[in-house]
Design a protein around this motif. Structure first.
Motif, PDB file in Angstrom:
ATOM      1  N   ILE A 136       0.753  -1.416  -0.396  1.00  0.00           N
ATOM      2  CA  ILE A 136       0.098  -0.155  -0.166  1.00  0.00           C
ATOM      3  C   ILE A 136       1.404   1.285  -0.264  1.00  0.00           C
ATOM      4  N   ASN A 137       1.709   0.693  -0.124  1.00  0.00           N
ATOM      5  CA  ASN A 137       2.758   2.202  -0.298  1.00  0.00           C
ATOM      6  C   ASN A 137       3.181   3.470  -1.241  1.00  0.00           C
ATOM      7  N   VAL A 138       2.396   2.124  -2.213  1.00  0.00           N
ATOM      8  CA  VAL A 138       2.798   3.229  -3.511  1.00  0.00           C
ATOM      9  C   VAL A 138       0.968   3.842  -3.733  1.00  0.00           C
ATOM     10  N   LEU A 139       0.463   3.798  -2.573  1.00  0.00           N
ATOM     11  CA  LEU A 139      -0.906   3.885  -3.175  1.00  0.00           C
ATOM     12  C   LEU A 139      -1.317   5.872  -3.549  1.00  0.00           C
ATOM     13  N   PRO A 140       0.732   5.811  -2.837  1.00  0.00           N
ATOM     14  CA  PRO A 140       0.191   8.146  -3.326  1.00  0.00           C
ATOM     15  C   PRO A 140       0.961   8.322  -4.964  1.00  0.00           C
ATOM     16  N   TRP A 141       0.627   7.132  -5.631  1.00  0.00           N
ATOM     17  CA  TRP A 141       0.623   7.094  -6.987  1.00  0.00           C
ATOM     18  C   TRP A 141       0.237   7.460  -7.756  1.00  0.00           C
ATOM     19  N   GLU A 219      16.689  15.921  -5.015  1.00  0.00           N
ATOM     20  CA  GLU A 219      16.476  17.217  -4.475  1.00  0.00           C
ATOM     21  C   GLU A 219      14.853  17.221  -4.792  1.00  0.00           C
ATOM     22  N   ALA A 220      14.233  17.118  -6.246  1.00  0.00           N
ATOM     23  CA  ALA A 220      12.818  17.723  -6.433  1.00  0.00           C
ATOM     24  C   ALA A 220      12.088  16.509  -6.139  1.00  0.00           C
ATOM     25  N   ALA A 221      12.150  15.511  -5.884  1.00  0.00           N
ATOM     26  CA  ALA A 221      10.889  14.836  -5.009  1.00  0.00           C
ATOM     27  C   ALA A 221      10.760  15.182  -3.527  1.00  0.00           C
ATOM     28  N   ARG A 222      12.328  15.528  -2.628  1.00  0.00           N
ATOM     29  CA  ARG A 222      11.879  15.559  -1.636  1.00  0.00           C
ATOM     30  C   ARG A 222      11.412  17.340  -1.544  1.00  0.00           C
ATOM     31  N   GLU A 223      11.131  18.353  -2.370  1.00  0.00           N
ATOM     32  CA  GLU A 223      10.951  18.738  -2.030  1.00  0.00           C
ATOM     33  C   GLU A 223       9.647  18.663  -2.343  1.00  0.00           C
ATOM     34  N   GLN A 224       8.987  18.269  -3.093  1.00  0.00           N
ATOM     35  CA  GLN A 224       7.499  17.169  -3.232  1.00  0.00           C
ATOM     36  C   GLN A 224       6.952  16.791  -2.923  1.00  0.00           C
ATOM     37  N   MET A 225       7.896  15.807  -1.869  1.00  0.00           N
ATOM     38  CA  MET A 225       7.355  14.750  -1.123  1.00  0.00           C
ATOM     39  C   MET A 225       6.929  16.077   0.308  1.00  0.00           C
ATOM     40  N   ARG A 227       5.666  18.549   1.262  1.00  0.00           N
ATOM     41  CA  ARG A 227       4.631  19.416   1.864  1.00  0.00           C
ATOM     42  C   ARG A 227       3.579  18.328   2.380  1.00  0.00           C
ATOM     43  N   PHE A 228       3.400  17.082   1.411  1.00  0.00           N
ATOM     44  CA  PHE A 228       2.590  16.285   3.295  1.00  0.00           C
ATOM     45  C   PHE A 228       3.647  14.987   3.837  1.00  0.00           C
ATOM     46  N   ILE A 229       4.383  15.440   3.359  1.00  0.00           N
ATOM     47  CA  ILE A 229       5.107  14.213   4.290  1.00  0.00           C
ATOM     48  C   ILE A 229       5.842  14.631   6.206  1.00  0.00           C
ATOM     49  N   PRO A 230       5.243  14.066   6.797  1.00  0.00           N
ATOM     50  CA  PRO A 230       6.944  14.968   8.213  1.00  0.00           C
ATOM     51  C   PRO A 230       8.638  14.746   7.465  1.00  0.00           C
ATOM     52  N   PRO A 231       9.157  15.936   7.415  1.00  0.00           N
ATOM     53  CA  PRO A 231      10.968  15.923   7.362  1.00  0.00           C
ATOM     54  C   PRO A 231      11.695  14.134   8.096  1.00  0.00           C
ATOM     55  N   PHE A 232      10.980  13.795   9.650  1.00  0.00           N
ATOM     56  CA  PHE A 232      12.257  13.408  10.086  1.00  0.00           C
ATOM     57  C   PHE A 232      10.784  11.426   9.728  1.00  0.00           C
ATOM     58  N   ILE A 233       9.756  11.646   8.515  1.00  0.00           N
ATOM     59  CA  ILE A 233       9.941  10.209   8.236  1.00  0.00           C
ATOM     60  C   ILE A 233      10.230  10.538   6.518  1.00  0.00           C
ATOM     61  N   LEU A 234      10.589  11.359   5.881  1.00  0.00           N
ATOM     62  CA  LEU A 234      11.016  11.619   4.626  1.00  0.00           C
ATOM     63  C   LEU A 234      12.408  11.187   4.593  1.00  0.00           C
TER      64      LEU A 234
END
Length: 279
Positions: A136-141, A219-225, A227-234
Motif C-alpha cells: 500500500i506504500n505505492v498508493l500515493p502514485w 532533491e526534486a522529490a524531497r521538495e515535492q514530498m 509538503r505532505f510527509i513529516p521531515p523525520f519520516i521523509l
C-alpha cells in the motif's frame, strides 16, 4: 472478545473481516465510530490510543488485542490492558527495527521498538509481526496514474518485497486465535524482490495501461514530498530507498509458515487494488 485498533485502515479492516468470518466477537476502537460502522464488528466504541482515559471502557471484557501502533501508546495501553485482564496482544510492528541497537536511529523503528519494550516488560502474552515494505506504500502514485501514464518519483531501481495487507491481517488473526505464538517475533515480507519501476509496470498491467516511471532527482522529490510527509519520516524513506538500489530485497517464507499458504504477489495486490488507480 478481541479488540481491533486501526480497524478503519488497510490492515485492520481485514482483521475484523477475518475474525468475524471465524465467529469471533470483535470490538473496534475508533476515533469516529461512524467510519467503522460498516465493518461488521460486534461492537464499535469511541476512543483513541493516544487518549488513555478512553482505554478502560474499550478493554473491558477483552481477551486479546490487535494493536496497530500509535507513537507513544505503549505504556498506557499495557497498563490498561493488564488492569482489564487482557491475555494477549498482537502488535503490527516494523521490520526496520534493529535488535542490535539499544537506541533506534530510524524514527519509524524507534516508536515501534518503544511499544515492543513496553509489551516485553508486561505480564501480557505478546506477538510481534514486523512488517516489511507494505504494498500500500505505492498508493500515493494513484493521483498521477489517474491523470496520465507517467509516475514521477525518485529511485526507479529501489527494491523492496512488498507485502499485501491481507497477508498481514491473516498472520495477525492466526496469532490472535491460535496457540503457540506467544513471545514470538515474526518478520513478514512479500514473495518477490521488485524495483519501483517493476511495481509500476505491474500496476499498469492490472489496469490495462502501459505506465512509465520518470525518475526524479532526490532533491526534486524531497521538495515535492515534504509538503505532505513529516521531515523525520521523509528522511527515513529517502535514505532507505537510496540504500536499496542495486540490492535484492530480503524475501522470507513467514507468511506461508503462519497462514499455510503462499504470500500474495504484488501483481495480485495490483489487481485487488486496481480501482484505486483506474481513471
Amino acid at each position: 472478545m478481541i479488540l481491533v485498533t486501526g480497524a478503519t485502515g488497510n490492515v485492520g479492516r481485514h482483521v475484523v473481516e477475518l475474525l468475524t468470518a471465524r465467529g469471533e466477537k470483535t470490538r473496534v476502537l475508533a476515533r469516529d465510530p461512524q467510519r467503522a460502522a460498516g465493518l461488521g464488528a460486534t461492537e464499535v466504541v469511541q476512543g483513541d490510543l493516544t487518549q488513555p482515559r478512553t482505554l478502560p471502557a474499550a478493554l473491558d471484557g477483552v481477551d486479546a488485542v490487535f494493536l496497530f501502533a500509535a507513537p507513544g501508546c505503549g505504556p498506557d495501553l499495557v497498563a490498561a490492558a493488564e488492569r482489564a485482564g487482557v491475555q494477549r496482544v498482537v502488535l503490527l510492528s516494523s521490520d526496520s527495527i534493529d535488535d542490535e541497537q539499544a537506541e533506534q536511529s530510524n524514527p519509524i523503528a524507534a516508536y515501534h521498538a518503544e511499544i515492543e519494550r513496553a509489551l516485553r516488560g508486561s505480564r501480557l502474552a505478546w506477538t510481534f509481526l514486523r512488517s516489511g515494505h507494505m504494498a500500500i506504500n505505492v498508493l500515493p502514485w494513484a493521483a498521477q496514474i489517474k491523470a496520465g501514464d507517467v509516475v514521477r518519483a525518485p529511485y526507479a531501481q529501489a527494491t523492496s518485497a512488498p507485502v499485501h495487507e491481507a497477508d498481514l491481517a491473516e498472520a495477525a488473526v492466526v496469532a490472535l486465535t491460535e496457540p503457540g505464538h506467544e513471545g514470538r517475533t515474526y518478520r513478514l515480507t512479500g514473495p518477490d524482490s521488485l524495483t519501483s519501476a517493476e511495481q509500476l509496470a505491474l500496476i499498469g498491467a492490472a489496469i490495462g495501461r502501459p505506465l512509465r516511471y520518470e525518475e526524479q532527482t532526490p532533491e526534486a522529490a524531497r521538495e515535492q514530498m515534504s509538503r505532505f510527509i513529516p521531515p523525520f519520516i521523509l528522511d527515513t524513506l529517502m535514505a532507505g530507498s537510496a540504500a536499496s538500489v542495486g540490492r535484492t530485497a530480503t524475501v522470507l517464507p513467514t507468511v506461508e509458515e503462519l497462514t499455510g499458504r503462499p504470500a500474495r504477489s504484488f501483481a495480485a495486490w495490483a489487481r485487488d487494488r486496481a480501482g484505486d488507480f483506474a481513471a
